[in-house]
Design a protein around this motif. Structure first.
Motif, mmCIF file in Angstrom:
data_model
loop_
_atom_site.group_PDB
_atom_site.id
_atom_site.type_symbol
_atom_site.label_atom_id
_atom_site.label_comp_id
_atom_site.label_asym_id
_atom_site.label_seq_id
_atom_site.Cartn_x
_atom_site.Cartn_y
_atom_site.Cartn_z
ATOM 1 N N GLU A 1 48.472 8.725 27.397
ATOM 2 C CA GLU A 1 48.885 8.375 28.757
ATOM 3 C C GLU A 1 47.987 9.088 29.764
ATOM 4 N N SER A 2 47.779 8.460 30.898
ATOM 5 C CA SER A 2 46.866 9.002 31.901
ATOM 6 C C SER A 2 47.226 10.423 32.312
ATOM 7 N N GLU A 3 48.511 10.666 32.522
ATOM 8 C CA GLU A 3 48.931 11.995 32.969
ATOM 9 C C GLU A 3 48.665 13.047 31.900
ATOM 10 N N ALA A 4 48.823 12.664 30.630
ATOM 11 C CA ALA A 4 48.539 13.614 29.552
ATOM 12 C C ALA A 4 47.048 13.941 29.512
ATOM 13 N N LEU A 5 46.211 12.937 29.733
ATOM 14 C CA LEU A 5 44.767 13.159 29.747
ATOM 15 C C LEU A 5 44.376 14.082 30.897
ATOM 16 N N LEU A 6 44.903 13.806 32.075
ATOM 17 C CA LEU A 6 44.587 14.628 33.242
ATOM 18 C C LEU A 6 45.113 16.050 33.071
ATOM 19 N N GLY A 7 46.313 16.171 32.518
ATOM 20 C CA GLY A 7 46.895 17.491 32.301
ATOM 21 C C GLY A 7 46.060 18.314 31.333
ATOM 22 N N GLY A 8 45.551 17.660 30.273
ATOM 23 C CA GLY A 8 44.713 18.369 29.323
ATOM 24 C C GLY A 8 43.408 18.831 29.941
ATOM 25 N N THR B 1 40.257 1.896 28.020
ATOM 26 C CA THR B 1 41.561 1.774 28.669
ATOM 27 C C THR B 1 42.168 0.382 28.555
ATOM 28 N N ASP B 2 43.497 0.380 28.418
ATOM 29 C CA ASP B 2 44.292 -0.819 28.684
ATOM 30 C C ASP B 2 44.587 -0.818 30.179
ATOM 31 N N ARG B 3 44.460 -1.978 30.810
ATOM 32 C CA ARG B 3 44.738 -2.048 32.250
ATOM 33 C C ARG B 3 45.723 -3.168 32.540
ATOM 34 N N VAL B 4 46.311 -3.115 33.688
ATOM 35 C CA VAL B 4 47.332 -4.094 34.067
ATOM 36 C C VAL B 4 46.772 -5.507 33.933
ATOM 37 N N GLY B 5 47.410 -6.311 33.102
ATOM 38 C CA GLY B 5 46.967 -7.690 32.908
ATOM 39 C C GLY B 5 45.690 -7.831 32.116
ATOM 40 N N PHE C 1 26.638 14.568 26.471
ATOM 41 C CA PHE C 1 27.297 14.033 25.290
ATOM 42 C C PHE C 1 28.752 13.662 25.554
ATOM 43 N N ARG C 2 29.338 14.160 26.661
ATOM 44 C CA ARG C 2 30.774 14.039 26.888
ATOM 45 C C ARG C 2 31.144 13.125 28.043
ATOM 46 N N ASP C 3 30.472 13.221 29.181
ATOM 47 C CA ASP C 3 30.927 12.603 30.419
ATOM 48 C C ASP C 3 30.460 11.161 30.528
ATOM 49 N N GLY C 4 31.440 10.239 30.668
ATOM 50 C CA GLY C 4 31.147 8.813 30.629
ATOM 51 C C GLY C 4 31.355 8.071 31.933
ATOM 52 N N GLY C 5 31.197 8.753 33.062
ATOM 53 C CA GLY C 5 31.385 8.084 34.352
ATOM 54 C C GLY C 5 32.819 8.188 34.826
ATOM 55 N N GLU C 6 33.087 7.659 36.011
ATOM 56 C CA GLU C 6 34.377 7.904 36.643
ATOM 57 C C GLU C 6 35.559 7.358 35.848
ATOM 58 N N LEU D 1 42.037 7.069 41.357
ATOM 59 C CA LEU D 1 41.135 6.066 40.810
ATOM 60 C C LEU D 1 41.820 5.253 39.718
ATOM 61 N N PHE D 2 42.507 5.926 38.790
ATOM 62 C CA PHE D 2 43.178 5.225 37.697
ATOM 63 C C PHE D 2 44.220 4.235 38.230
ATOM 64 N N GLU D 3 44.932 4.645 39.285
ATOM 65 C CA GLU D 3 45.937 3.751 39.877
ATOM 66 C C GLU D 3 45.264 2.533 40.500
ATOM 67 N N ARG D 4 44.148 2.761 41.163
ATOM 68 C CA ARG D 4 43.435 1.649 41.807
ATOM 69 C C ARG D 4 42.874 0.677 40.779
ATOM 70 N N LEU D 5 42.409 1.208 39.643
ATOM 71 C CA LEU D 5 41.848 0.358 38.589
ATOM 72 C C LEU D 5 42.924 -0.297 37.732
ATOM 73 N N GLY D 6 44.166 0.121 37.900
ATOM 74 C CA GLY D 6 45.250 -0.444 37.098
ATOM 75 C C GLY D 6 45.271 0.089 35.673
ATOM 76 N N VAL D 7 44.786 1.326 35.473
ATOM 77 C CA VAL D 7 44.779 1.913 34.134
ATOM 78 C C VAL D 7 46.210 2.166 33.680
ATOM 79 N N GLU D 8 46.568 1.609 32.538
ATOM 80 C CA GLU D 8 47.905 1.835 31.982
ATOM 81 C C GLU D 8 47.902 2.979 30.976
ATOM 82 N N ARG D 9 46.868 3.036 30.155
ATOM 83 C CA ARG D 9 46.759 4.096 29.159
ATOM 84 C C ARG D 9 45.330 4.154 28.636
ATOM 85 N N PHE D 10 44.994 5.282 28.051
ATOM 86 C CA PHE D 10 43.708 5.438 27.377
ATOM 87 C C PHE D 10 43.907 5.207 25.886
#
Length: 534
Positions: free
Chosen positions: A321-328, A288-292, A253-258, A346-355
């Motif tokens: 923010e990504s770091e807040a998500l990871l920290g939680g 996610t919002d991603r770069v561009g 019910f929770r995990d949605g892939g990488e 992975l988030f850096e490679r995908l260009g993730v800016e925020r969730f």
């Protein structure tokens, strides 16, 4: 995090009874007083979604040996109670009706004690069962991956509030869990409703919930998204998919892939084959919002080659923010430091800016036209009708050119929810407006700078005069220069309508009353000043 192989359910939590047995169980719950109104009154809360744990509630609520307090202990708190005590509080015929469908059973290994192996709660005028909130009945340790999560969450409350409630023939809920959306639709608006989940356990719960509520037009089927309804199309499709980023599926019910979007991406890709013209799709998840590539653009791309057949409205609920998500995730113990490092890479490679926590509505255009894509900030006052109405409006004017005379021929009416805000300064002994703005929470959070004369102008927007007539009135009053271009005023009208500050008679005017306003967690900011009109 991995699921221990020995983790398993202690037993089937309910039995499939007859229509008459389910009706008797439903009547028994009502006679016991196990209703949302009674629970909320006893706990001193507004809705059952606010219900806290027993230790946080008023002591008096569970301090009396009443049928309601006993039901709360068994079904909401997951406690086991001596059968003699239960029989002394709940009438024999009502107790028998609940036992007949497996809602109450003896504790394994101790036939003197009674327990409910499911959480059961009244919500949305229905009785809904899920796996227990606490004291989950398991063999050995760990939690099985097919846990059926509670529907008493803020996320589920929002999902049910914002999902389409339009009358329809066929309704499909994907990733259904308890089947709450399909149940509501089957009762209120749909001729037939399907609840599909990849786990057999979820579909057993959904089927049980349908039977308990006497809803014979619900079909609960196990399968991977659209696979069980291949070849069918629907008027409304909804989904509350798993969206937490995870390299492995520990909890279905929770995990949605990488990246958290694996399931949502597949659902969007299948809409072209399963959503009828004029149909709606609503989804509550995190993306996610991603770069561009802002989220609304990415959703359109996920619709595939036929994306031009759809209008998209993204309702932004919150930003993380990504770091807040990871920290939680790390603080909760859900993932290790090594997993955090891998996800960060992975988030850096995908260009993730925020969730972005979102509730987004996709509408398949009933006729060809220019597709629209919008993003707005959802407020506490936003409802399903607002999403649907706004998307219908922007779709209706999507082929109008910017500054089109068609805006001038429309009849604007100021929204009851619009606020006109000014900041004044003292100059030469007189208060002078130094800045003015518009704000609204309904249909969405929107703020806009504006000239001071908007206060007067909006009082004239009564739905009777055309925008062209209002422009003439502004000119005659010396508020707008005679040399101002009609096209600029048409642009202004379009922007005000797009922001939700006014309504145009492109659609019938809404009749809702204004709701109390509160502080905004964030909003879309527009500029509608149209300086060339001054």
């Amino acid at each position: 995090m991995s699921v221990p192989e020995q983790a398993a359910w202690l037993g089937e939590p309910f039995v499939v009874g007859s229509r008459e047995q389910f009706a008797a169980a439903r009547i028994a719950l009502e006679r016991i007083g196990f209703t949302e109104a009674a629970i909320c009154a006893g706990a001193g809360i507004g809705t059952i979604y606010e219900l806290s744990g027993r230790s946080d509630r008023e002591a008096g609520f569970l301090g009396h040996d009443t049928p309601l307090s006993m039901a709360v202990q068994l079904f909401l708190d997951g406690e086991d109670v001596a059968w003699d005590t239960v029989r002394g509080v709940i009438a024999a015929n009502e107790l028998s009706a609940l036992e007949a469908v497996g809602l109450l059973q003896s504790v394994p290994g101790d036939s003197t004690r009674c327990a409910a192996f499911v959480a059961l709660y009244p919500t949305e005028g229905l009785y809904v069962a899920s796996d227990r909130h606490a004291r989950i009945q398991l063999v050995a340790t760990g939690t099985p991956a097919d846990l059926v999560y509670s529907a008493l969450t803020p996320e589920t409350q929002r999902f049910v509030e914002l999902m389409p409630r339009v009358p329809c023939d066929d309704y499909l809920e994907l990733c259904s869990g308890t089947g709450i959306a399909a149940l509501v639709a089957a009762r209120d608006s749909a001729g037939r409703a399907w609840a599909i989940d990849i786990t057999e356990r979820s579909t057993r719960f959904a089927a049980f919930n349908a039977a308990l509520n006497g809803l014979e037009n619900v079909h609960a089927i196990a399968g991977d998204l659209y696979a069980p309804v291949h070849g069918r199309t629907f008027d409304v499709i909804t989904a509350h998919p798993p969206y937490v980023p995870s390299f492995e599926t520990a909890m279905v019910f929770r995990d949605g892939g990488e990246d958290g979007e694996q399931v949502t991406r597949k659902i969007l890709a299948g809409l072209a084959d399963h959503l009828r013209p004029g149909g709606r799709f609503y989804c509550d998840c995190m993306m996610t919002d991603r770069v561009g590539a802002p989220l609304e653009q990415r959703i359109r791309e996920m619709l595939g080659p036929r994306h031009a057949e759809f209008d998209v409205l993204v309702g932004q609920i919150g930003l993380i923010e990504s770091e807040a998500l990871l920290g939680g995730s790390l603080a909760s113990g859900r993932i290790s430091e090594a997993a955090v490092a891998a996800q960060r890479s992975l988030f850096e490679r995908l260009g993730v800016e925020r969730f972005v926590n979102v509730g987004f509505l996709v509408r398949r255009r009933p006729t060809p036209g220019t597709p629209v894509t919008r993003r707005r900030v959802v407020s506490a006052g936003t409802r399903a009708t607002h999403l649907d109405r706004f998307l219908q409006y922007v779709s209706a004017v999507s082929d109008w050119e910017r500054g089109s005379s068609r805006f001038l021929d429309a009849r604007p009416r100021s929204s009851r929810h619009t606020e006109y805000l000014t900041r004044s300064v003292l100059r030469d002994g007189r208060w002078t407006v130094a800045a003015a703005s518009l704000a609204t929470q309904v249909p969405f959070w929107v703020q806009a700078e504006c000239p001071a004369w908007f206060g007067t102008f909006l009082t004239w927007c009564d739905g009777q005069s055309t925008a062209r007539e209002l422009l003439l009135r502004l000119r005659n009053a010396g508020i707008v220069a005679d040399a101002a271009k009609d096209a600029d005023f048409a642009i202004l009208i379009g922007e005000l309508a797009d922001g939700g500050f006014i309504e145009l008679d492109v659609l019938p005017f809404s009749n809702e009353a204004a709701e109390p306003q509160g502080g905004a967690p964030g909003s879309v900011r527009l500029r509608v000043a149209a300086p060339s009109l001054a």
